[in-house]
Write a protein that holds these residues in place. Structure first.
Motif, PDB file in Angstrom:
ATOM      1  N   THR A   1     -96.148  34.086 -67.490  1.00  0.00           N
ATOM      2  CA  THR A   1     -95.056  33.636 -68.366  1.00  0.00           C
ATOM      3  C   THR A   1     -94.689  34.674 -69.417  1.00  0.00           C
ATOM      4  O   THR A   1     -93.535  34.781 -69.814  1.00  0.00           O
ATOM      5  CB  THR A   1     -95.383  32.296 -69.047  1.00  0.00           C
ATOM      6  OG1 THR A   1     -94.169  31.783 -69.637  1.00  0.00           O
ATOM      7  CG2 THR A   1     -96.444  32.437 -70.150  1.00  0.00           C
ATOM      8  N   LEU A   2     -95.699  35.453 -69.871  1.00  0.00           N
ATOM      9  CA  LEU A   2     -95.427  36.414 -70.947  1.00  0.00           C
ATOM     10  C   LEU A   2     -94.957  37.723 -70.332  1.00  0.00           C
ATOM     11  O   LEU A   2     -95.753  38.633 -70.062  1.00  0.00           O
ATOM     12  CB  LEU A   2     -96.677  36.635 -71.801  1.00  0.00           C
ATOM     13  CG  LEU A   2     -96.432  37.410 -73.104  1.00  0.00           C
ATOM     14  CD1 LEU A   2     -95.508  36.646 -74.035  1.00  0.00           C
ATOM     15  CD2 LEU A   2     -97.750  37.713 -73.818  1.00  0.00           C
ATOM     16  N   THR A   3     -93.649  37.827 -70.114  1.00  0.00           N
ATOM     17  CA  THR A   3     -93.097  38.987 -69.436  1.00  0.00           C
ATOM     18  C   THR A   3     -91.592  39.029 -69.606  1.00  0.00           C
ATOM     19  O   THR A   3     -90.975  38.106 -70.140  1.00  0.00           O
ATOM     20  CB  THR A   3     -93.470  38.964 -67.931  1.00  0.00           C
ATOM     21  OG1 THR A   3     -92.936  40.131 -67.288  1.00  0.00           O
ATOM     22  CG2 THR A   3     -92.907  37.739 -67.227  1.00  0.00           C
ATOM     23  N   PHE A   4     -91.018  40.112 -69.120  1.00  0.00           N
ATOM     24  CA  PHE A   4     -89.575  40.295 -69.082  1.00  0.00           C
ATOM     25  C   PHE A   4     -88.996  39.406 -67.972  1.00  0.00           C
ATOM     26  O   PHE A   4     -89.640  39.172 -66.952  1.00  0.00           O
ATOM     27  CB  PHE A   4     -89.304  41.776 -68.798  1.00  0.00           C
ATOM     28  CG  PHE A   4     -87.872  42.171 -68.721  1.00  0.00           C
ATOM     29  CD1 PHE A   4     -86.969  41.793 -69.700  1.00  0.00           C
ATOM     30  CD2 PHE A   4     -87.416  42.950 -67.659  1.00  0.00           C
ATOM     31  CE1 PHE A   4     -85.639  42.184 -69.622  1.00  0.00           C
ATOM     32  CE2 PHE A   4     -86.096  43.354 -67.580  1.00  0.00           C
ATOM     33  CZ  PHE A   4     -85.204  42.951 -68.567  1.00  0.00           C
ATOM     34  N   VAL A   5     -87.789  38.954 -68.184  1.00  0.00           N
ATOM     35  CA  VAL A   5     -87.155  37.990 -67.270  1.00  0.00           C
ATOM     36  C   VAL A   5     -87.084  38.497 -65.824  1.00  0.00           C
ATOM     37  O   VAL A   5     -87.072  37.703 -64.877  1.00  0.00           O
ATOM     38  CB  VAL A   5     -85.746  37.618 -67.803  1.00  0.00           C
ATOM     39  CG1 VAL A   5     -84.758  38.779 -67.679  1.00  0.00           C
ATOM     40  CG2 VAL A   5     -85.203  36.374 -67.113  1.00  0.00           C
ATOM     41  N   ALA A   6     -87.055  39.822 -65.638  1.00  0.00           N
ATOM     42  CA  ALA A   6     -86.934  40.384 -64.283  1.00  0.00           C
ATOM     43  C   ALA A   6     -88.128  40.035 -63.399  1.00  0.00           C
ATOM     44  O   ALA A   6     -88.020  40.088 -62.176  1.00  0.00           O
ATOM     45  CB  ALA A   6     -86.775  41.899 -64.354  1.00  0.00           C
ATOM     46  N   SER A   7     -89.273  39.680 -64.010  1.00  0.00           N
ATOM     47  CA  SER A   7     -90.430  39.294 -63.198  1.00  0.00           C
ATOM     48  C   SER A   7     -90.144  38.028 -62.404  1.00  0.00           C
ATOM     49  O   SER A   7     -90.683  37.833 -61.321  1.00  0.00           O
ATOM     50  CB  SER A   7     -91.656  39.034 -64.091  1.00  0.00           C
ATOM     51  OG  SER A   7     -91.989  40.169 -64.830  1.00  0.00           O
ATOM     52  N   ALA A   8     -89.321  37.143 -62.951  1.00  0.00           N
ATOM     53  CA  ALA A   8     -89.115  35.832 -62.320  1.00  0.00           C
ATOM     54  C   ALA A   8     -87.734  35.653 -61.702  1.00  0.00           C
ATOM     55  O   ALA A   8     -87.560  34.808 -60.825  1.00  0.00           O
ATOM     56  CB  ALA A   8     -89.366  34.722 -63.347  1.00  0.00           C
ATOM     57  N   ASN A   9     -86.747  36.415 -62.130  1.00  0.00           N
ATOM     58  CA  ASN A   9     -85.399  36.235 -61.578  1.00  0.00           C
ATOM     59  C   ASN A   9     -85.369  36.271 -60.046  1.00  0.00           C
ATOM     60  O   ASN A   9     -84.699  35.437 -59.428  1.00  0.00           O
ATOM     61  CB  ASN A   9     -84.436  37.280 -62.150  1.00  0.00           C
ATOM     62  CG  ASN A   9     -83.774  36.812 -63.436  1.00  0.00           C
ATOM     63  OD1 ASN A   9     -83.698  35.600 -63.703  1.00  0.00           O
ATOM     64  ND2 ASN A   9     -83.298  37.739 -64.239  1.00  0.00           N
ATOM     65  N   PRO A  10     -86.062  37.221 -59.408  1.00  0.00           N
ATOM     66  CA  PRO A  10     -85.991  37.281 -57.942  1.00  0.00           C
ATOM     67  C   PRO A  10     -86.509  36.012 -57.251  1.00  0.00           C
ATOM     68  O   PRO A  10     -86.130  35.728 -56.118  1.00  0.00           O
ATOM     69  CB  PRO A  10     -86.849  38.498 -57.593  1.00  0.00           C
ATOM     70  CG  PRO A  10     -86.798  39.352 -58.816  1.00  0.00           C
ATOM     71  CD  PRO A  10     -86.803  38.384 -59.958  1.00  0.00           C
ATOM     72  N   ILE A  11     -87.384  35.265 -57.925  1.00  0.00           N
ATOM     73  CA  ILE A  11     -87.861  33.996 -57.340  1.00  0.00           C
ATOM     74  C   ILE A  11     -86.658  33.080 -57.122  1.00  0.00           C
ATOM     75  O   ILE A  11     -86.487  32.467 -56.076  1.00  0.00           O
ATOM     76  CB  ILE A  11     -88.892  33.318 -58.282  1.00  0.00           C
ATOM     77  CG1 ILE A  11     -90.081  34.248 -58.532  1.00  0.00           C
ATOM     78  CG2 ILE A  11     -89.341  31.974 -57.731  1.00  0.00           C
ATOM     79  CD1 ILE A  11     -91.035  33.766 -59.630  1.00  0.00           C
ATOM     80  N   ARG A  12     -85.801  33.057 -58.134  1.00  0.00           N
ATOM     81  CA  ARG A  12     -84.606  32.222 -58.066  1.00  0.00           C
ATOM     82  C   ARG A  12     -83.576  32.748 -57.067  1.00  0.00           C
ATOM     83  O   ARG A  12     -82.854  31.981 -56.457  1.00  0.00           O
ATOM     84  CB  ARG A  12     -83.967  32.145 -59.465  1.00  0.00           C
ATOM     85  CG  ARG A  12     -84.706  31.217 -60.429  1.00  0.00           C
ATOM     86  CD  ARG A  12     -84.230  29.798 -60.241  1.00  0.00           C
ATOM     87  NE  ARG A  12     -84.873  28.833 -61.113  1.00  0.00           N
ATOM     88  CZ  ARG A  12     -84.525  28.578 -62.372  1.00  0.00           C
ATOM     89  NH1 ARG A  12     -83.555  29.262 -62.942  1.00  0.00           N
ATOM     90  NH2 ARG A  12     -85.154  27.659 -63.055  1.00  0.00           N
ATOM     91  N   TYR A  13     -83.538  34.093 -56.896  1.00  0.00           N
ATOM     92  CA  TYR A  13     -82.589  34.648 -55.906  1.00  0.00           C
ATOM     93  C   TYR A  13     -82.823  33.998 -54.541  1.00  0.00           C
ATOM     94  O   TYR A  13     -81.912  33.830 -53.755  1.00  0.00           O
ATOM     95  CB  TYR A  13     -82.767  36.164 -55.702  1.00  0.00           C
ATOM     96  CG  TYR A  13     -82.535  37.068 -56.882  1.00  0.00           C
ATOM     97  CD1 TYR A  13     -81.945  36.617 -58.050  1.00  0.00           C
ATOM     98  CD2 TYR A  13     -82.903  38.415 -56.802  1.00  0.00           C
ATOM     99  CE1 TYR A  13     -81.742  37.484 -59.117  1.00  0.00           C
ATOM    100  CE2 TYR A  13     -82.704  39.279 -57.862  1.00  0.00           C
ATOM    101  CZ  TYR A  13     -82.133  38.806 -59.023  1.00  0.00           C
ATOM    102  OH  TYR A  13     -81.945  39.672 -60.066  1.00  0.00           O
ATOM    103  N   GLU A  14     -84.097  33.693 -54.264  1.00  0.00           N
ATOM    104  CA  GLU A  14     -84.450  33.149 -52.952  1.00  0.00           C
ATOM    105  C   GLU A  14     -84.451  31.622 -52.944  1.00  0.00           C
ATOM    106  O   GLU A  14     -84.917  31.003 -51.982  1.00  0.00           O
ATOM    107  CB  GLU A  14     -85.811  33.687 -52.518  1.00  0.00           C
ATOM    108  CG  GLU A  14     -85.771  35.157 -52.118  1.00  0.00           C
ATOM    109  CD  GLU A  14     -84.710  35.428 -51.051  1.00  0.00           C
ATOM    110  OE1 GLU A  14     -84.716  34.745 -50.015  1.00  0.00           O
ATOM    111  OE2 GLU A  14     -83.862  36.327 -51.276  1.00  0.00           O
ATOM    112  N   GLY A  15     -84.008  31.032 -54.040  1.00  0.00           N
ATOM    113  CA  GLY A  15     -83.956  29.569 -54.097  1.00  0.00           C
ATOM    114  C   GLY A  15     -85.330  28.936 -54.265  1.00  0.00           C
ATOM    115  O   GLY A  15     -85.510  27.743 -54.059  1.00  0.00           O
ATOM    116  N   ALA A  16     -86.318  29.767 -54.632  1.00  0.00           N
ATOM    117  CA  ALA A  16     -87.663  29.232 -54.844  1.00  0.00           C
ATOM    118  C   ALA A  16     -87.824  28.826 -56.316  1.00  0.00           C
ATOM    119  O   ALA A  16     -86.951  29.090 -57.139  1.00  0.00           O
ATOM    120  CB  ALA A  16     -88.709  30.257 -54.445  1.00  0.00           C
ATOM    121  N   GLU A  17     -88.954  28.202 -56.598  1.00  0.00           N
ATOM    122  CA  GLU A  17     -89.182  27.610 -57.917  1.00  0.00           C
ATOM    123  C   GLU A  17     -90.326  28.338 -58.623  1.00  0.00           C
ATOM    124  O   GLU A  17     -91.457  28.332 -58.110  1.00  0.00           O
ATOM    125  CB  GLU A  17     -89.635  26.167 -57.680  1.00  0.00           C
ATOM    126  CG  GLU A  17     -89.049  25.112 -58.558  1.00  0.00           C
ATOM    127  CD  GLU A  17     -89.614  23.770 -58.123  1.00  0.00           C
ATOM    128  OE1 GLU A  17     -90.532  23.293 -58.811  1.00  0.00           O
ATOM    129  OE2 GLU A  17     -89.171  23.231 -57.081  1.00  0.00           O
TER     130      GLU A  17
END
Ligand SMILES: *Cc1c(COP(=O)(O)O)cnc(C)c1O
Length: 388
Positions: free
Chosen positions: A81-97
């Motif tokens: 959780t403690l990171t820059f948004v780019a760590s998690a954005n690609p999860i959403r690109y793939e429609g994952a949670e």
């Protein structure tokens, strides 16, 4: 008028032009070419990985890692959780949670305890994550033995977001080479830069070949343009790869310079109450990409916000620690597992954490300016407090 001191500006070695000129002379102005191949080989060699794929950004590298692991719609992915948004954005690109995992105090990185709880819960619900993304914040390695052990037990692959930790090591292994995939970033603010770029590393050469295929619009092997799946335009330019080759040659010097910056801050501010510098786990070596510390207002006499303003008044760029992703409006409603019941370490670090100017080209005079400014706020506040 004092010059602005930036948080983490680019630092060229002077040899970049040679590779750029070579690319121009041979007219390799394309997202492929000899600099790209050489940069991949040289970086993989440097890190001790079987191979590497040069890409247009660290975010693109993360995205392809998730794709290669088959992450798709409705899947769960555990992420620091403690990171820059780019760590998690690609999860959403793939429609994952995304499911966010808290930090622990020894490294500020993913809490093995929080991860374990998340896995146990996921197993109970019969819905294990498809992948885990662990971030090595500001260069400090996460507790990889524990995290690899937990992921291995549940049979879930691990991606290391080593965007900030290129050149760091954990028990003799380079950051980014311990999971199934590792990613690096060469964005303008990182320890070495190509102005923009990224790298995917792995020991699985077939997977890296697939990454290159996806990064070049997924062209089937046919002379006409034929495509059976959706690809991306994610390859790194041969010109920029040339910059990367020259930068890689000075990476170790950059690590030493940033570590020296960190040590100078630590020594010069050691006597100030309420300050605590980011720890370094035994048997790890951080590249100290950014010097980070926490400020306990009650002891220090000033808050992070006050110090940020105080530095900004003197054209000194500092930043708070990343806002945890589970607190971002973008990820509202996502699940979050804290380090312990009633102990959210990342939230505490966000409240008290600050990053100081840390460039490898920061001069001694500039660093003295930053240190002097911090000490003057401390003196001022403690005088004010005594008088009050
Ligand atoms: C910089 C960074 C990225 C993204 O890299 P880009 O090359 O800018 O896409 C990802 N994760 C972390 C932790 C970063 O700091």
């Amino acid at each position: 008028m004092n010059r602005t001191i930036y948080l983490s500006p680019p630092h060229m070695s002077g040899k970049e032009q040679t590779y750029i000129e070579e690319a121009f002379r041979t007219n390799w102005i394309a997202p492929l070419g000899p600099n790209v191949d050489a940069f991949e080989r040289e970086l993989a060699g440097w890190a001790g990985a079987e191979g590497a794929a040069a890409l247009s950004s660290g975010t693109a590298a993360l995205h392809l890692a998730l794709k290669l692991l088959g992450v798709g719609r409705g899947d769960l992915v555990f992420c620091s959780t403690l990171t820059f948004v780019a760590s998690a954005n690609p999860i959403r690109y793939e429609g994952a949670e995304p499911v966010f995992i808290d930090s622990e105090p020894d490294t500020w990185n993913m809490s093995p305890q929080g991860l374990e709880t998340a896995f146990v819960n996921a197993a109970l619900e019969g819905r294990l994550p498809k992948a885990v993304i662990v971030v090595h914040l500001y260069g400090q390695s996460a507790k990889m033995d524990e995290i690899l052990q937990i992921c291995g037990r549940f049979g879930v692959p691990l991606i290391e977001d080593a965007a900030e930790s290129l050149g760091s090591s954990y028990k003799g292994r380079m950051s980014g080479t311990m999971g199934d995939f590792g990613i690096y970033s060469f964005n303008g603010n990182k320890i070495i830069t190509t102005s923009g770029g990224g790298m995917l590393v792995s020991d699985d050469k077939a997977m890296l070949e697939k990454a290159r295929f996806l990064a070049q619009q997924a062209r089937d092997p046919a002379p006409h343009y034929q495509h059976s799946e959706a690809g991306y335009n994610y390859r790194l330019s041969n010109v920029l790869a040339g910059i990367g080759r020259a930068q890689l040659q000075v990476l170790e010097q950059r690590v030493e310079a940033r570590r020296a910056v960190f040590e100078r801050y630590r020594e010069a501010l050691a006597d100030l109450p309420g300050l605590a510098f980011m720890p370094e786990l035994p048997e790890t070596r951080s590249n100290r990409w950014l010097t980070a510390l926490t400020i306990e207002e009650a002891e220090a006499g000033f808050s992070v916000k006050m110090l940020l303003d105080w530095l900004a008044d003197e054209q000194i760029e500092a930043r708070p620690v990343w806002k945890p992703l589970h607190l971002q409006p973008l990820f509202e409603g996502c699940r979050y597992y804290a380090h312990a019941r009633e102990e959210s370490v990342s939230e505490e670090l966000f409240r008290t954490g600050i990053c100081l100017p840390s460039g490898s080209n920061l001069t001694l005079e500039e660093q003295e300016r930053v240190i002097g400014r911090i000490r003057s706020l401390c003196a001022l506040r403690n005088r004010t407090i005594r008088l009050a």
